[in-house]
Motif scaffolding. Sequence first.
Motif, PDB file in Angstrom:
ATOM      1  N   GLY A   1      -3.595 -10.350 -27.008  1.00  0.00           N
ATOM      2  CA  GLY A   1      -5.071  -9.751 -27.541  1.00  0.00           C
ATOM      3  C   GLY A   1      -5.387  -8.820 -26.431  1.00  0.00           C
ATOM      4  N   SER A   2      -6.717  -8.305 -26.479  1.00  0.00           N
ATOM      5  CA  SER A   2      -7.448  -7.656 -25.454  1.00  0.00           C
ATOM      6  C   SER A   2      -7.705  -8.296 -24.110  1.00  0.00           C
ATOM      7  CB  SER A   2      -8.964  -7.051 -26.382  1.00  0.00           C
ATOM      8  OG  SER A   2      -9.378  -8.383 -26.368  1.00  0.00           O
TER       9      SER A   2
ATOM     10  N   ASP B   1      -7.267 -14.663 -27.663  1.00  0.00           N
ATOM     11  CA  ASP B   1      -6.109 -14.799 -28.260  1.00  0.00           C
ATOM     12  C   ASP B   1      -5.246 -15.525 -27.608  1.00  0.00           C
ATOM     13  OD1 ASP B   1      -6.488 -13.299 -30.926  1.00  0.00           O
ATOM     14  OD2 ASP B   1      -7.024 -11.885 -29.504  1.00  0.00           O
TER      15      ASP B   1
HETATM   16 CA    CA Z   1      -8.907 -10.571 -29.578  1.00  0.00          CA
END
Ligand code: CA
Length: 562
Positions: free
Chosen positions: A187-188, A200
């Motif tokens: 994820g980010s 994540d």
């Molecule tokens: Ca995320």
Amino acid sequence: MKNQEIAKILYDMADRFSMDGVAFKPYAYRKAADVLVSEKEDIEKVYQRGGLKELESMPGIGKHIALKIEEYIKTGKIKQYELLKRQIPADVEELTKVEGVGTMTVKTLYEKLNVKNIKDLKRAAEEHKIAPLFGFGDKKEQAILEGIGFLSKNEGRVSIVVAITETKRIIDYLKAMPEVDNISIAGSLRRMKETVGDIDILVSSKNSSKVMDYFIKMPGVQKVWGKGKTKTSVRMDRGYNVDLRVVPKSSFGSALQYFTGSKEHNIALRKVAIAKGLKLNEYGVFKGSKKVAGETEQAVYSALGVDWIPPELREGLGELNSKLPNLINYNDIKGDLHCHTNWSGGFNSIEEMARKAMSLGYSYIGITDHTKYLRIENGLDEKRLKEQRKEIDLVNKKLDIKILQGCEANILADGSIDIKDSVLQKLDFVIAGIHSHFKLSRDQMTKRMIKAMSNPYVDIISHPTGRIIGKRAEYEIDLDKILTVAKETDTILEINANPSRLDLNDINIRKAVKAGVKMIINTDAHEERHMDLMNLGVAQARRGWASKTDIVNTKDLTTYFR
Ligand code: CA
Ligand code: DGT
Ligand code: CA
């Protein structure tokens, strides 16, 4: 596990002490709270093992605070805290999230208008009750309303520094389980975005249901949003969400690629796959029904005929069809040139800061205390700058690191600097920054900055756009013009690594790279441990496509300063 509960109280106590004008205690309490936040072991267990002594053996926890922790463990509260809250029964934590509302403002607004929370604050501002108060006025009232608006727009995102700390703990917890095979951040956060919507995490395992059962039992899980064989989502008591995905080992690389994102990058990459007659999804790269890659991310990219892309660049901004820069690396930094000490608003001495720089392997450090216009930071005037030089000379003789004397001078509303040129000239280098009058017109702001950059003694502009993440927008300024003038005047723009600033941000860094403007990554440390946050600035530089040559503090001390 009470670590987070107690940390929250200590943070709040710190704010309330500073409201009462108490010196040093706020620092000590915040530091202790930070330690608790990142402590993996249950603080109650630490206490049970060895009592007060054991608590005191933790870094940043002295006798006084250890007693408070003991009191909380034994009685469920801290008397002094209850007393402080009774004095000002307002939600200080919530109110101070509003830009321009500090602890002193909370105190005044509570005493004069009985403002206890953001709802009260909004109502008081809308009913124009704040403007008439001494020291406030229409402008400040308006700014408070804007601040509340800005806050609600940015709700729900977590600072990268919080996300990193929390994720370390979660990963350590998961790793302790034998069924967990590979594990990675996705994820980010893996892309090192300045804030993340949720955390994540990806795991490969042969027994996903066992891993999921273990995951939801993690200390701090407040609520389970959903639990399945491949994905489980939880809410943590510190107010953020975590998604855990579990896949078989043979798909770990493709799942990592997919869940690292960004969505835009994935869409672009899928187009590459389609153009090659391949299919790409989280299970692998397929040619017809035959899987040609999936176990490692490298293999996924290579099956698609593209080079592996560093996660920081995966934003769908041309990374798949441009020549990528030779990105700056996390270990390329040779010195930190924006550090405050106890000569102005900082906590540590010059020697302590220099020793910290040595422990980070730096070969130089710049001491840049605030200057006189910033009275609340006890800014230095010309005379004290001269005195400070003597102390720097002494420490320089003692330690095996080069300590430079700079300052972080103020760019006044008209673009002049609050310290005389003749004194600036005697410093090793000068940082100048805007710390007041944020609301000038775009034209005035641009002229102001250009005038400051044109001063021959100003080497660096600190936090060039003035934004505070989630709190204050960038001020109105013509950045393209600023970049042109920075290049012409050979002025270095700072990438401020403090997680609440990260200014220049990734997008502006990329503009600066294109314009050929030199940048420097600094931590703006107000105490030694802030110097550990350099990597957050490097991450943004990477996201901005900066290479080592764009960043001056990857070099030895030679060309750039007097
Ligand atoms: Ca995320
Ligand atoms: P955040 O959490 O808002 O900071 O941003 P991300 O990028 O972590 O987004 P998140 O947590 O919703 O999803 C993680 C990754 O999963 C995302 O970066 C890419 C992938 N992903 C999620 N939904 C989709 C989708 O609908 N299409 C594609 N292509 N990828 C998706
Ligand atoms: Ca997610």
